[in-house]
Design an enzyme around this catalytic site. Structure first.
Site, PDB file in Angstrom:
ATOM      1  N   ASP A 246       4.550 -10.088   2.331  1.00  0.00           N
ATOM      2  CA  ASP A 246       4.013 -10.833   1.190  1.00  0.00           C
ATOM      3  C   ASP A 246       4.775 -11.520   0.532  1.00  0.00           C
ATOM      4  OD1 ASP A 246       2.128  -9.168   2.023  1.00  0.00           O
ATOM      5  OD2 ASP A 246       2.036  -7.707   0.356  1.00  0.00           O
TER       6      ASP A 246
ATOM      7  N   ASP B  95      -2.509   2.264   0.240  1.00  0.00           N
ATOM      8  CA  ASP B  95      -1.719   1.308  -0.512  1.00  0.00           C
ATOM      9  C   ASP B  95      -1.565   1.161  -1.797  1.00  0.00           C
ATOM     10  OD1 ASP B  95      -2.402  -0.374   2.413  1.00  0.00           O
ATOM     11  OD2 ASP B  95      -4.380  -0.399   1.745  1.00  0.00           O
TER      12      ASP B  95
HETATM   13  C1  BGC Z   1       4.409   1.191   0.473  1.00  0.00           C
HETATM   14  C2  BGC Z   1       5.618   1.666   1.159  1.00  0.00           C
HETATM   15  C3  BGC Z   1       5.207   2.409   2.391  1.00  0.00           C
HETATM   16  C4  BGC Z   1       4.374   1.652   3.211  1.00  0.00           C
HETATM   17  C5  BGC Z   1       3.751   2.144   4.406  1.00  0.00           C
HETATM   18  C6  BGC Z   1       3.510   0.330   1.635  1.00  0.00           C
HETATM   19  O1  BGC Z   1       2.379  -0.247   0.493  1.00  0.00           O
HETATM   20  O2  BGC Z   1       5.027   0.350  -0.789  1.00  0.00           O
HETATM   21  O3  BGC Z   1       6.425   2.767   0.302  1.00  0.00           O
HETATM   22  O4  BGC Z   1       6.467   2.779   3.081  1.00  0.00           O
HETATM   23  O5  BGC Z   1       3.278   0.929   2.447  1.00  0.00           O
HETATM   24  O6  BGC Z   1       2.826   3.064   4.161  1.00  0.00           O
END
Ligand code: BGC
Length: 585
Positions: free
Chosen positions: A300, A523
């Site tokens: 991102d 998310d």
């Molecule tokens: C989070 C991370 C996580 C990843 C995978 C991201 O949205 O911020 O902490 O490891 O997703 O689930």
């Protein structure tokens, strides 16, 4: 990386069926000689050398072309000159005169029927360096090996554009012919869900989302633990270890759900406490020729610099990151450090079609990527490719309408849903963006990944064919499989399903469909949850939120009762399973 036209590879093979002499008693007591088909081990061998004049690296792959697996192997061959072994890896190497012997390590002795195992060694020499011409494995003559000048043999010196040439020793597409690491931690969570067994053995990425993740969070596995486990999972074929490098200063500047631990100015900590230790650890595993590390670099962030710095969609945090340059500084540093490691394949995150697909974003994004990949010592050779749709929900393909369709003379690009975008799905976007990146100066061998973990859109709401072409908007609405309110929606999308299972080389230019976002990991929280991870609360994860400029003021479409980003979200996992497309049996 993926060439659109892989060069043909010549290989000679010999299948040796062990002819076992048996004495068969017949009729009156006479004896007849016959053969019984017993364990059939056959082999061929690929040999290539990266030659720098006074020395070379020999890269060797044994293929089991027979019908039976073998549980250990000994390779023998001979040089004709004065080649002298310096060190070898992925096998126990020894030399006696001109004869080389390599036996398996404890972790790579098994070669399945149809499988292969790779190893390498460094040699010095003077004079000429002819490639060996015959090889034996377990005493069986393979008669394989490549001529030094076989066009297209990776690693042959002088094959132009050969990805095996120094400095790296990378293959074109690391996923091709390889297994992919199954993260046991995710696997256990998935298997504990009702019906989860059916997909618990799919490979998912390991996210390094904070400094502490390198050593393991809350007693979990460290990066080294994962790498060791990957070597153990390797079963003859090379194995791809997928990891997400995700801890930039001022992370997630256009959203709050995945804000991280480092403030906007903490670039020095990013380098010394995050990238450097990761690079040190990965360097220790560079010796394993059968290990290929695919890094997804900082999702991102560069796309945010394209769309979210100014204007309606801008945020103060993205403006800060554009001004201080720390996204570009951090990414170029990561690319260059990790790109120095010969078995690392860097894939830069390239958003998705619903983000960079518009003309105004498409070219500028490719330019920004090129600028970033060529600053601070990084080079395009540090980039294996790009990934689209990481942790997002956009389909690979929209099967029931095309961007070139028009209804009553009006292009679907003018529909509310498409809104002048040039792309309506990720695979078409990925391939077009790949061309744009190459035209900006990236290597023509770059390959694309698509995160297909949650872009399946099956279940009862999936259209089964195109809608009637009576009205522009109703045609698109009734035809699209993507059931979101808007393509800018990204948080725990209601109605989504698991997408294509991880697949190597599904199309020319696409290195793999990969499950980068582990299905079942949230998310973002649907309401404020205090935490020490730096994570904020973003309205886009609240099902009652009515949107902002970045999703054109649509409902968020998020599932309720979600935990913090990265935390296990059982209800989402079950919905993804139920709505999977292709369906999960
Ligand atoms: C989070 C991370 C996580 C990843 C995978 C991201 O949205 O911020 O902490 O490891 O997703 O689930």
């Amino acid at each position: 990386m993926s060439r659109t036209n892989p060069p043909p590879k010549r290989r000679r093979s010999a299948l040796l069926t062990a002819g076992v002499l048996v004495a068969t008693a017949i009729g009156t007591g006479g004896l007849m000689q016959g053969t019984a088909s017993a364990a059939a081990f056959g082999c061929d061998v690929d040999y290539s050398a990266n030659d720098w004049g006074s020395g070379f690296t020999a890269n060797i792959t044994i293929h089991n072309t027979g019908t039976s697996p073998t549980s250990n192997w000994t390779l023998t061959y001979a040089y004709s000159g004065n080649q002298q072994l310096q060190q070898g890896w992925s096998g126990r190497w020894s030399q006696s005169g001109k004869n080389i012997t390599v036996t398996n390590e404890s972790y790579n002795g098994a070669i399945a029927a149809g499988g292969s195992v790779s190893m390498g060694g460094n040699f010095s020499y003077s004079g000429s360096n002819a490639a060996p011409t015959s090889f034996s494995v377990n005493g069986v003559a393979c008669n394989g090996g490549s001529d030094p000048g076989d066009p297209g043999d990776p690693g042959d010196p002088g094959d132009p554009g050969d990805p095996g040439d120094p400095p790296g020793d990378r293959v074109d597409n690391p996923y091709e012919g390889a297994d992919v690491y199954v993260n046991p931690e995710w696997s256990a969570l998935a298997a504990a869900e009702p019906g989860g067994d059916a997909i618990a053995n799919e490979p998912t990425a390991v996210w390094l989302d904070r400094i502490a993740a390198i050593e393991g969070v809350n007693g979990g596995m460290s990066l080294r633990d994962h790498l060791d486990a990957a070597l153990e999972q390797a079963n003859g074929d090379p194995i791809v270890f997928q990891t997400v490098i995700y801890d930039l200063p001022g992370r997630d500047c256009a959203a709050l759900a995945s804000n991280g631990e480092l403030g906007p100015d903490e670039i020095d900590r990013y380098k010394s406490e995050f990238i450097d230790p990761i690079a040190d650890i990965l360097s220790d595993y560079a010796q394993y020729d059968n290990l290929r590390v695919a890094t997804v670099v900082e999702i991102d962030s560069l796309p945010n610099l394209i769309t979210n710095v100014s204007g309606d969609t801008g945020t103060a945090n993205c403006q800060t990151m554009a001004q201080n340059g720390n996204y570009q500084e951090g990414i170029s540093y990561a690319l260059s450090k990790l790109g120095d490691i010969p078995n690392v394949y860097n894939y830069i995150d390239a958003g998705h079609y619903g983000w960079l697909g518009w003309d105004s974003n498409f070219g500028p994004a490719a330019e920004l990527f090129h600028e970033t990949a060529t600053m601070n010592g990084a080079s395009v050779d540090d980039v294996a490719g790009f990934i689209v749709n990481t942790a997002n929900y956009g389909p690979n393909t929209e099967p029931y309408y095309a961007v070139t369709d028009s209804v009553n003379g009006t292009s679907v690009r003018q529909s509310d849903w498409v809104d002048w975008n040039n792309y309506i799905d990720n695979q078409s976007f990925a391939l077009a963006f790949r061309d744009e990146l190459v035209s900006q100066g990236f290597n023509s061998e770059i390959g694309m990944l698509i995160d297909t973990s949650r872009n399946g859109w099956g279940g009862p709401d999936r259209p089964t064919g195109p809608a009637a072409m009576t009205d522009l908007n109703s045609y698109v609405e009734g035809s699209r499989i993507d059931r979101r309110y808007q393509t800018g929606n990204w948080c725990n999308q209601s109605g989504a399903g698991l997408g294509e299972r991880p697949t190597a080389a599904p199309a020319a230019g696409i290195d793999a469909y990969a499950w980068i976002k582990p299905p079942g990991e949230s998310d973002g929280a649907s309401e404020e949850i205090p935490n020490d991870e730096g994570k904020g609360f973003d309205g886009m994860c609240d099902p009652t939120y009515e949107g902002n400029a970045r999703n054109n003021y649509n409902m968020s479409g998020a599932l309720p009762n979600a935990p913090l980003s990265g935390h296990w979200f059982s209800a989402q996992f079950q919905e993804l399973l139920a709505n999977a497309y292709p369906p999960v049996d």
